[in-house]
Design an enzyme around this catalytic site. Structure first.
Site, PDB file in Angstrom:
ATOM      1  N   MET A  97       0.839  -1.199   0.000  1.00  0.00           N
ATOM      2  CA  MET A  97       0.000   0.000   0.000  1.00  0.00           C
ATOM      3  C   MET A  97       0.871   1.244   0.000  1.00  0.00           C
ATOM      4  SD  MET A  97      -2.745  -1.123   2.901  1.00  0.00           S
ATOM      5  CE  MET A  97      -1.503  -2.016   3.837  1.00  0.00           C
ATOM      6  N   PHE A 184      -0.030   4.938   7.079  1.00  0.00           N
ATOM      7  CA  PHE A 184       0.941   5.238   6.031  1.00  0.00           C
ATOM      8  C   PHE A 184       1.392   3.977   5.281  1.00  0.00           C
ATOM      9  CE2 PHE A 184       1.274   8.725   9.122  1.00  0.00           C
ATOM     10  CZ  PHE A 184       0.831   9.749   8.303  1.00  0.00           C
ATOM     11  N   GLY A 185       2.428   4.103   4.442  1.00  0.00           N
ATOM     12  CA  GLY A 185       2.829   3.019   3.548  1.00  0.00           C
ATOM     13  C   GLY A 185       3.116   1.732   4.294  1.00  0.00           C
ATOM     14  N   SER A 186       2.592   0.621   3.830  1.00  0.00           N
ATOM     15  CA  SER A 186       2.713  -0.637   4.543  1.00  0.00           C
ATOM     16  C   SER A 186       2.335  -1.782   3.617  1.00  0.00           C
ATOM     17  CB  SER A 186       1.816  -0.610   5.787  1.00  0.00           C
ATOM     18  OG  SER A 186       0.563  -0.030   5.470  1.00  0.00           O
ATOM     19  N   ARG A 187       2.201  -2.995   4.201  1.00  0.00           N
ATOM     20  CA  ARG A 187       1.909  -4.143   3.356  1.00  0.00           C
ATOM     21  C   ARG A 187       1.153  -5.191   4.157  1.00  0.00           C
ATOM     22  NH1 ARG A 187       7.363  -7.625   1.801  1.00  0.00           N
ATOM     23  NH2 ARG A 187       6.497  -9.676   2.237  1.00  0.00           N
TER      24      ARG A 187
END
Length: 216
Positions: A97, A184-187
Site C-alpha cells: 500500500m 501510512f505506507g505498509s503491506r
C-alpha cells in the site's frame, strides 16, 4: 465514511484547523499571510480526509473465494515456509500500500478468528524481504469452512508507526468487514493452502473487500 481510528483523528484535525485559522484571523493583519495559512491548513485537512477514508465496499460473500484484505499492488506471489503459525509451506500473496491507498484492512475470508497476535519490531521499508519477519506486525488466522485456516499479516513500513488490529480470538467475522488499519505506507501478506488457485498476477492493482485474489 471513516473507520474507528479515523473519527478520532478527524475530530482532532478539525479542532486544530479551526483553532489555527481563528488565531490567524484575529492576530495577523497581513492578508497574504492569512491566506497562506488558510490554504496550507485546508491542504493538510484534505490529506487527513484522504488518508483516513473508509469507503463502503460491496463484498460478494463467497467461501470459495479469498478477497484482497487491502487496496494496493500485488508485489509477491510465491510458495514459502510460514514459520509463526502453520510451520509448513503455504502460498504467499503480498500487497503493498502506498500512502495514497485506503489503509483499512478487511477480512479476506469469513469464519472464526483462531489466532491474533501483535509483534513489536523494526520499520524497514514495506517491500524489504525481511519486513515480514522483522517489522512491527500483527498476525491473524481465520478458519473458513471451505479454505480451512487462512493467515494474513499486517506489516508496518518505514513510515507506519502504528498498526490497529480489531480481530479477537474466538469471534465470528464476515468476509470483507473491517479487520484493522495501518498508518501510512505498509503491506499485508496472505498465506493460503498450496492447492489454492491464485487469481492475480504480480503488479496487479487490487481493492480491499472487492478484488478476488484466490479461489478453491
Amino acid at each position: 465514511m471513516f473507520h474507528k481510528e479515523g473519527f478520532k483523528i478527524m475530530t482532532i484535525a478539525a479542532i486544530l484547523f479551526i483553532a489555527v485559522n481563528v488565531v490567524s484571523y484575529l492576530s495577523i493583519n497581513t492578508y497574504w499571510i492569512k491566506f497562506a495559512i488558510l490554504a496550507v491548513s485546508i491542504l493538510l485537512f484534505l490529506l487527513v480526509i484522504q488518508f483516513f477514508r473508509n469507503p463502503a465496499r460491496p463484498t460478494i460473500l463467497d467461501n470459495a473465494n479469498v478477497v484482497s484484505p487491502v487496496d494496493g499492488k500485488v508485489v509477491v506471489i510465491e510458495e514459502v515456509f510460514e514459520k509463526e503459525y502453520f510451520k509448513d509451506k503455504r502460498l504467499q500473496v503480498s500487497i503493498f500500500m502506498s500512502p495514497l491507498n485506503v489503509h483499512v484492512t478487511r477480512h479476506p475470508v469469513g469464519g472464526t478468528v483462531k489466532f491474533s497476535k501483535y509483534h513489536p519490531g523494526k520499520f524497514l521499508v514495506a517491500w524489504h524481504p525481511k519486513s515480514s519477519e522483522e517489522n512491527e506486525r500483527t498476525t491473524v488466522v481465520v478458519e473458513n469452512p471451505v479454505f480451512g485456516e487462512v493467515l494474513y499479516r499486517q506489516i508496518a513500513g518505514a513510515m507506519a508507526k502504528r498498526i490497529v488490529n480489531y480481530a479477537q480470538e474466538g469471534e465470528e467475522v464476515v468476509q470483507g468487514s473491517d479487520s484493522g488499519f495501518i498508518k501510512f505506507g505498509s503491506r499485508v501478506d496472505v498465506f493460503l493452502p498450496l492447492n489454492t488457485k491464485i487469481d492475480v498476477k504480480l503488479n496487479d492493482k487490487v481493492k480491499g473487500g472487492v478484488s478476488i485474489i484466490a479461489s478453491i
